[in-house]
Design an enzyme around this catalytic site. Sequence first.
Site, PDB file in Angstrom:
ATOM      1  CE  LYS A 105      -4.371  -1.686   0.907  1.00 37.46           C
ATOM      2  NZ  LYS A 105      -5.518  -1.801   1.776  1.00 37.46           N
ATOM      3  CE  LYS A 131      -4.718  -8.252  -2.446  1.00 34.89           C
ATOM      4  NZ  LYS A 131      -5.007  -7.858  -1.146  1.00 34.89           N
ATOM      5  CE  LYS A 175     -12.942  -1.327  -3.800  1.00 32.30           C
ATOM      6  NZ  LYS A 175     -13.840  -1.644  -2.844  1.00 32.30           N
TER       7      LYS A 175
HETATM    8  P1  TYM Z   1     -10.668  -5.826   3.006  1.00 30.17           P
HETATM    9  O1  TYM Z   1     -11.887  -5.005   2.961  1.00 30.17           O
HETATM   10  O2  TYM Z   1      -9.462  -5.342   2.277  1.00 30.17           O
HETATM   11  O3  TYM Z   1     -10.967  -7.286   2.516  1.00 30.17           O
HETATM   12  C1  TYM Z   1     -12.127  -7.966   2.990  1.00 30.17           C
HETATM   13  C2  TYM Z   1     -11.944  -9.465   2.899  1.00 30.17           C
HETATM   14  O4  TYM Z   1     -11.804  -9.885   1.537  1.00 30.17           O
HETATM   15  C3  TYM Z   1     -10.673 -10.739   1.409  1.00 30.17           C
HETATM   16  N1  TYM Z   1     -10.118 -10.590   0.045  1.00 30.17           N
HETATM   17  C4  TYM Z   1      -9.922 -11.606  -0.805  1.00 30.17           C
HETATM   18  N2  TYM Z   1     -10.138 -12.939  -0.702  1.00 30.17           N
HETATM   19  C5  TYM Z   1      -9.868 -13.705  -1.772  1.00 30.17           C
HETATM   20  N3  TYM Z   1      -9.369 -13.220  -2.945  1.00 30.17           N
HETATM   21  C6  TYM Z   1      -9.129 -11.905  -3.101  1.00 30.17           C
HETATM   22  N4  TYM Z   1      -8.675 -11.433  -4.259  1.00 30.17           N
HETATM   23  C7  TYM Z   1      -9.407 -11.034  -2.002  1.00 30.17           C
HETATM   24  N5  TYM Z   1      -9.300  -9.694  -1.816  1.00 30.17           N
HETATM   25  C8  TYM Z   1      -9.739  -9.441  -0.549  1.00 30.17           C
HETATM   26  C9  TYM Z   1      -9.713 -10.235   2.482  1.00 30.17           C
HETATM   27  O5  TYM Z   1      -8.739 -11.214   2.803  1.00 30.17           O
HETATM   28  C10 TYM Z   1     -10.662  -9.952   3.620  1.00 30.17           C
HETATM   29  O6  TYM Z   1     -10.964 -11.135   4.345  1.00 30.17           O
HETATM   30  N6  TYM Z   1      -7.836  -6.066   7.009  1.00 30.17           N
HETATM   31  C11 TYM Z   1      -9.153  -6.586   6.617  1.00 30.17           C
HETATM   32  C12 TYM Z   1     -10.262  -5.855   7.342  1.00 30.17           C
HETATM   33  C13 TYM Z   1     -10.226  -6.069   8.810  1.00 30.17           C
HETATM   34  C14 TYM Z   1     -10.357  -7.318   9.498  1.00 30.17           C
HETATM   35  C15 TYM Z   1     -10.268  -7.000  10.882  1.00 30.17           C
HETATM   36  C16 TYM Z   1     -10.518  -8.639   9.083  1.00 30.17           C
HETATM   37  C17 TYM Z   1     -10.085  -5.098   9.749  1.00 30.17           C
HETATM   38  N7  TYM Z   1     -10.099  -5.659  11.015  1.00 30.17           N
HETATM   39  C18 TYM Z   1     -10.357  -8.008  11.853  1.00 30.17           C
HETATM   40  C19 TYM Z   1     -10.598  -9.643  10.056  1.00 30.17           C
HETATM   41  C20 TYM Z   1     -10.517  -9.318  11.428  1.00 30.17           C
HETATM   42  C21 TYM Z   1      -9.266  -6.487   5.089  1.00 30.17           C
HETATM   43  O7  TYM Z   1      -8.403  -6.905   4.408  1.00 30.17           O
HETATM   44  O8  TYM Z   1     -10.351  -5.936   4.553  1.00 30.17           O
END
Ligand code: TYM
Length: 322
Positions: A113, A194, A197
């Site tokens: 990032k 992966k 967005k």
């Molecule tokens: P975020 O919003 O970036 O992603 C949300 C979830 O989607 C999964 N993900 C994917 N899984 C498979 N293939 C992909 N291409 C792909 N892109 C995204 C992410 O692994 C995630 O599960 N940091 C977290 C948000 C968060 C969180 C937490 C999660 C904040 N606090 C506590 C668990 C527990 C996140 O990546 O959000």
Amino acid sequence: MIKEIILSGIQPTGKLHIGNYLGALKNFVALQDQHECYFFIADYHSITENYEPNTKPQQVMELATDFLAAGLNPKKCTIFVQSHVAEHTELAWIFNCVTPISYLERMTQYKDKANQQQKNINVGLFDYPVLQAADILMYRVTAVPVGQDQDQHVELTRQIARFFNNRFGQTFTEPKTIHTDTPKVMSLLTPEKKMSKSLGDNHCLYIDDEPKVIAAKLAKAVTDTGDGQGLGARNLLDLIKIFSDDKTYKRFQAEKNSGTLKYSELKEILAQDIADYFADFRKRKKQISQKEVEKTLADGAKKAQAIAQKTMAEVRIKIGIR
Ligand code: TYM
């Protein structure tokens, strides 16, 4: 069966793509039937990226609507917004004081990032995984359903639990990570990365894309990147396996093996099956009222905060802040 305490969050940054769905949300819906579950909207995490303040309230409401339209049921699980439970940021500060900087410097998401937003490498972006640890440990969670890209953050969460317990006495339990069969869905245009967005809209299929949009995006999806590994083709076949019936998957797999597979045909069938798969979701999303969403979030915040307050009362005593 052991009843787990489950928590996961998603950032409100616009539309959900099928990676978010297949890696996380789909699993949330399955888990709520058998476990004690908390699912939340990680709005404080989302402000570590470049964003437009005017759009944030709408993005939070839209994600909450997606949760409900995908099948999360507020009678079965607790759904809330992170910033409504201020204890999360309080616990994150305390965890900051037991987390070595060197551990955060190893985080690959931070490096990625920081590279993507070189003019905005803020402290929040660096500290992101500590807030994530606070989200998780607050609720004595035993399992965290996430995509593969979050494994390192959940591993750090376990380390932070140990750091805290060693310093202040046994308080937090270490949660395990749980994955679906598809923990890493790949981009349509650069299948070695992966789906995300930040790569651009044409790399992603959004779960509320209209059928025509799905077909147009899939038509452009790469099948052979000249990498010799056929990553694009593999990704499309993996999607067929999920969204189409078994017979269709077996046929395309056999055709791939014999070198007779017509990708234009595969893409048309896949587009239709994905559009059908999310048809109910699109319909339900239009029917959910703002009032219903607001009530869900208000009730969820109350339930979550009652637990968070208990945890914080114990933590404050342990660390000598009265
Ligand atoms: P975020 O919003 O970036 O992603 C949300 C979830 O989607 C999964 N993900 C994917 N899984 C498979 N293939 C992909 N291409 C792909 N892109 C995204 C992410 O692994 C995630 O599960 N940091 C977290 C948000 C968060 C969180 C937490 C999660 C904040 N606090 C506590 C668990 C527990 C996140 O990546 O959000």
